[in-house]
Design an enzyme around this catalytic site. Structure first.
Site, PDB file in Angstrom:
ATOM      1  N   ASP A 138       0.609  -1.216  -0.105  1.00  0.00           N
ATOM      2  CA  ASP A 138       0.009  -0.190   0.007  1.00  0.00           C
ATOM      3  C   ASP A 138       0.830   1.225  -0.034  1.00  0.00           C
ATOM      4  O   ASP A 138       0.154   2.466   0.126  1.00  0.00           O
ATOM      5  CB  ASP A 138      -0.949   0.118   1.116  1.00  0.00           C
ATOM      6  CG  ASP A 138      -0.207  -0.080   2.514  1.00  0.00           C
ATOM      7  OD1 ASP A 138       0.956  -0.524   2.599  1.00  0.00           O
ATOM      8  OD2 ASP A 138      -0.860  -0.011   3.701  1.00  0.00           O
ATOM      9  N   GLU A 139       2.090   1.294  -0.076  1.00  0.00           N
ATOM     10  CA  GLU A 139       2.821   2.441  -0.300  1.00  0.00           C
ATOM     11  C   GLU A 139       4.288   2.474  -1.182  1.00  0.00           C
ATOM     12  O   GLU A 139       4.644   1.245  -1.258  1.00  0.00           O
ATOM     13  CB  GLU A 139       3.165   2.895   1.065  1.00  0.00           C
ATOM     14  CG  GLU A 139       4.062   2.084   2.153  1.00  0.00           C
ATOM     15  CD  GLU A 139       4.439   2.540   3.469  1.00  0.00           C
ATOM     16  OE1 GLU A 139       4.787   3.771   3.538  1.00  0.00           O
ATOM     17  OE2 GLU A 139       4.250   1.873   4.325  1.00  0.00           O
TER      18      GLU A 139
END
Length: 422
Positions: A138-139
């Protein structure tokens, strides 16, 4: 008009002065910064990713506290922003999370679904630049230098369009930080979550000064305690410290702390470090049920994986245990230790603990993995006299001896019990 100072995130209108609202559409989602078009390093972070995916797919959960995790002995993978209002956070033991928020809806992680959504999002990111370095599902960081002509505008324009595109096409929101380097970009992305967009530039040192030292990469609970005992409570304390004193106290890491405290970070965005996990596994000659036999197989896998992590200069923020039953059903368990790790000792301790609920059934395979892998430079365990630090120093010494004299030069006591793997 010179370079724009503000940009509306809804209609992309720019202005040469700071604005509270957009002059064209009236939106309050306006980014203001005097260096709006000067920076090209960005950090994108999906907002409460796992929980947001579940809420998107189950609209009835929109206003409810949602925790992604499972089991009273497990930990929280992700908590939605409603649950966070109750004090629930990632890596919190489930029993504590449910005590803080007894009405939470608990959902078992569906990593297949999260991986698919991650690919959708970062496929759009990689359409802008090949220089993308993911930290987890997610990043990621991205470097947009030199992409202005190709993508029709400076990085800030590209990122505003990207943020809106992701939300429109996936139903998920992201927060973005734009800055001159990786460290500041990550700090910026966390300043206005969710759906945030923050630019951080020459004012970075002043912005960082009142923040606690734990905002610095690599400063986990153990290191933070040491820094506080030495009188360094805030980032500003480190920035004001004598460089020679920091080097004397903490060696090479003291020099890096000094740079970070002043907002300096020379690390490039490195796609070769674009790795979410690594693992080691083995299949048995004969099915195993006994704890001692399973642990005997687990230990050499932990040694192998930890050695590879140290060799590659990475550490894992999560540990995954994998078991395959005789009916070929795969069971996985995941935990998040207090600090990222690259030691066999921590891998084995957590893997052994996760074995507990699965005993009494015959298995044909066991595996151990590191997930959410990051640069070890951001997780310098072992600099101080903690148990994990001693383990890292010991295992690094063993690495050196084995490299010089061969794999059999040093054999851990547990490994002498033998093996039944094929």
């Amino acid at each position: 008009m010179g370079d724009p100072v503000s940009i509306c995130r809804d209609c992309l209108t720019t202005a040469g002065a700071a604005r509270r609202t957009c002059g064209s559409c009236g939106s309050l989602r306006v980014v203001n910064h005097p260096e709006l078009t000067a920076h090209a390093i960005a950090h994108l972070d999906c907002d409460a990713f796992y929980a947001s995916v579940e809420k998107r797919d189950r609209p009835e959960l929109r206003d409810k506290p949602v925790i992604i995790g499972g089991g009273t002995r497990g930990v929280v993978s992700t908590a939605c922003y409603v649950a966070r209002l109750y004090g629930v956070g990632s890596a919190m033991p489930m029993f504590k999370a449910l005590k803080a928020c007894p009405d939470a809806v608990v959902i078992k992680p569906d990593f297949g679904k999260y991986v698919a959504e991650s690919r959708r999002i970062f496929g759009k990111v990689r359409a802008l630049t090949p220089l993308v370095q993911t930290l987890s599902l997610d990043e990621a960081w991205m470097d947009l230098k030199g992409t202005e002509r190709l993508n029709g505008g400076p990085p800030v324009f590209q990122l505003v369009r990207l943020q809106k595109q992701i939300e429109d096409e996936t139903g998920l929101t992201v927060s973005i930080g734009l800055a001159p380097n990786r460290f500041l970009a990550k700090v910026a992305s966390e300043m206005d979550k969710p759906r945030g967009f923050t630019v951080l530039g020459t004012e970075a040192a002043a912005t960082l000064a009142p923040r606690p030292v734990t905002i610095l990469p690599g400063v986990g609970p153990v290191f933070a305690k040491t820094l506080r005992s030495d009188g360094f409570v805030t980032v500003g304390d480190l920035a004001a410290a004598d460089l020679r004193d920091l080097a004397k106290r903490y060696g090479e890491w003291g020099l890096r702390l000094h740079d970070l405290a002043h907002g300096r970070d020379a690390r490039a965005v490195n796609p070769e470090r674009d790795r979410k996990g690594m693992s080691a596994e083995t299949t048995f000659n004969h099915d195993l049920t006994d704890r001692e036999a399973l642990e005997a197989e687990l230990w050499p896998l932990c040694e192998k994986l930890a050695s590879k992590a140290r060799r590659d200069g990475v550490a894992g923020r999560s540990i995954v245990l994998k078991l395959r039953r005789t009916d070929f059903r795969i069971i996985t368990r995941r935990t998040t230790p207090a600090e990222p790790t690259q030691t066999a000792r921590v891998l084995f301790a957590e893997g052994r603990r996760m074995l507990g609920p699965e005993l009494g059934i015959p298995y044909r395979l066991i595996g151990i993995g590191l997930a959410d892998v990051e640069d070890a430079a951001d997780a310098p365990a072992g600099l101080f006299p903690s148990a994990s630090g001693r383990a890292l120093r010991t295992e690094s010494t063993i690495d050196a001896l084995r490299a010089k004299f061969g794999p059999a030069a040093v054999v851990a006591g547990r490994a002498l019990k033998g093996s039944t793997r094929s």
